[in-house]
Design an enzyme around this catalytic site. Structure first.
Site, PDB file in Angstrom:
ATOM      1  N   GLY A  46       0.821  -1.205   0.000  1.00 29.26           N
ATOM      2  CA  GLY A  46       0.000   0.000   0.000  1.00 29.26           C
ATOM      3  C   GLY A  46       0.850   1.247   0.000  1.00 29.26           C
ATOM      4  CD  GLN A  51       3.546   5.598   2.674  1.00 26.17           C
ATOM      5  OE1 GLN A  51       2.556   5.089   2.145  1.00 26.17           O
ATOM      6  NE2 GLN A  51       4.538   4.866   3.170  1.00 26.17           N
ATOM      7  CB  CYS A  89       5.433   1.509   7.128  1.00 28.68           C
ATOM      8  SG  CYS A  89       4.997   3.106   6.435  1.00 28.68           S
ATOM      9  CG  HIS A 132      -0.288   0.798   7.318  1.00 27.44           C
ATOM     10  ND1 HIS A 132       0.695   0.294   8.138  1.00 27.44           N
ATOM     11  CD2 HIS A 132       0.337   1.644   6.469  1.00 27.44           C
ATOM     12  CE1 HIS A 132       1.861   0.833   7.788  1.00 27.44           C
ATOM     13  NE2 HIS A 132       1.678   1.648   6.778  1.00 27.44           N
ATOM     14  CD  GLU A 133      -1.056   2.313   2.924  1.00 26.97           C
ATOM     15  OE1 GLU A 133      -0.584   3.461   2.880  1.00 26.97           O
ATOM     16  OE2 GLU A 133      -0.340   1.301   3.080  1.00 26.97           O
ATOM     17  CG  HIS A 136       0.666   6.479   5.822  1.00 24.41           C
ATOM     18  ND1 HIS A 136       1.872   6.868   6.357  1.00 24.41           N
ATOM     19  CD2 HIS A 136       0.812   5.165   5.499  1.00 24.41           C
ATOM     20  CE1 HIS A 136       2.711   5.832   6.366  1.00 24.41           C
ATOM     21  NE2 HIS A 136       2.092   4.782   5.855  1.00 24.41           N
TER      22      HIS A 136
HETATM   23 NI    NI Z   1       2.911   2.866   5.612  1.00 24.74          NI
END
Ligand code: NI
Length: 169
Positions: A46, A51, A89, A132-133, A136
């Protein structure tokens, strides 16, 4: 489009709250295209826009050999019980072996790349990756979910990698 540099823990952009996408237009599709190229190059499961340094609410998730794009994803918790699972990650140097508690079943409301809204249930690994995403997009990294001892252990591993990299510059 192009492969972008993945921002690493310590970069302040990873701690910002991303803003909603108002309209799925050319700049948004260009962003998605860069994210796809970057995720293919890095080989992760992902990727979230921050990011690559863009604080917009766009995530990519690899699922059953396809990469899905979710714009402005929102999570609704269905079962208020979390289970532990391995997580890594790209922004934390892909270090493996740390357990994070996540909800195993969630409902997602999101916009697709055609600008249409979708709603679906995600379970298990897909539910984990989406949580998780989405973290972010809210400036949260998986290290924030760890207990004190695991967090210290992960920070030590990060520092080892950073000092190794310094030696080669
Ligand atoms: Ni991550």
């Amino acid at each position: 489009m192009s492969i972008r540099k993945v921002r690493k823990i310590g970069d302040p952009v990873l701690r910002e709250t991303s803003s909603n996408i108002e309209k799925v237009d050319k700049p948004v599709l260009d962003l998605v295209s860069d994210m796809l190229d970057t995720l293919e190059d890095e080989g992760g499961v992902g990727l979230a826009a921050p990011q690559i340094g863009v604080t917009k609410r766009v995530i990519l998730v690899r699922y059953e050999d396809k990469i899905e794009t979710y714009i402005n994803p929102e999570i609704e918790i269905i079962e208020n019980k979390r289970i532990e699972g391995d997580e890594g990650c790209l922004s934390i140097y892909s270090i493996q072996g740390f357990q994070v508690k996540r909800y195993p079943k969630i409902k997602i409301r999101t916009t697709n790349i055609k600008g249409n809204t979708e709603e679906f249930i995600a379970e298990d690994l897909l539910a984990r990756v989406i949580q998780h995403e989405v973290d972010h997009l809210n400036g949260i990294l998986f290290i924030d979910h760890l207990g004190v001892a695991s967090r210290r252990e992960l920070l030590e591993k990060i520092n080892e990698i950073k000092s190794d990299q310094k030696n080669y510059i």
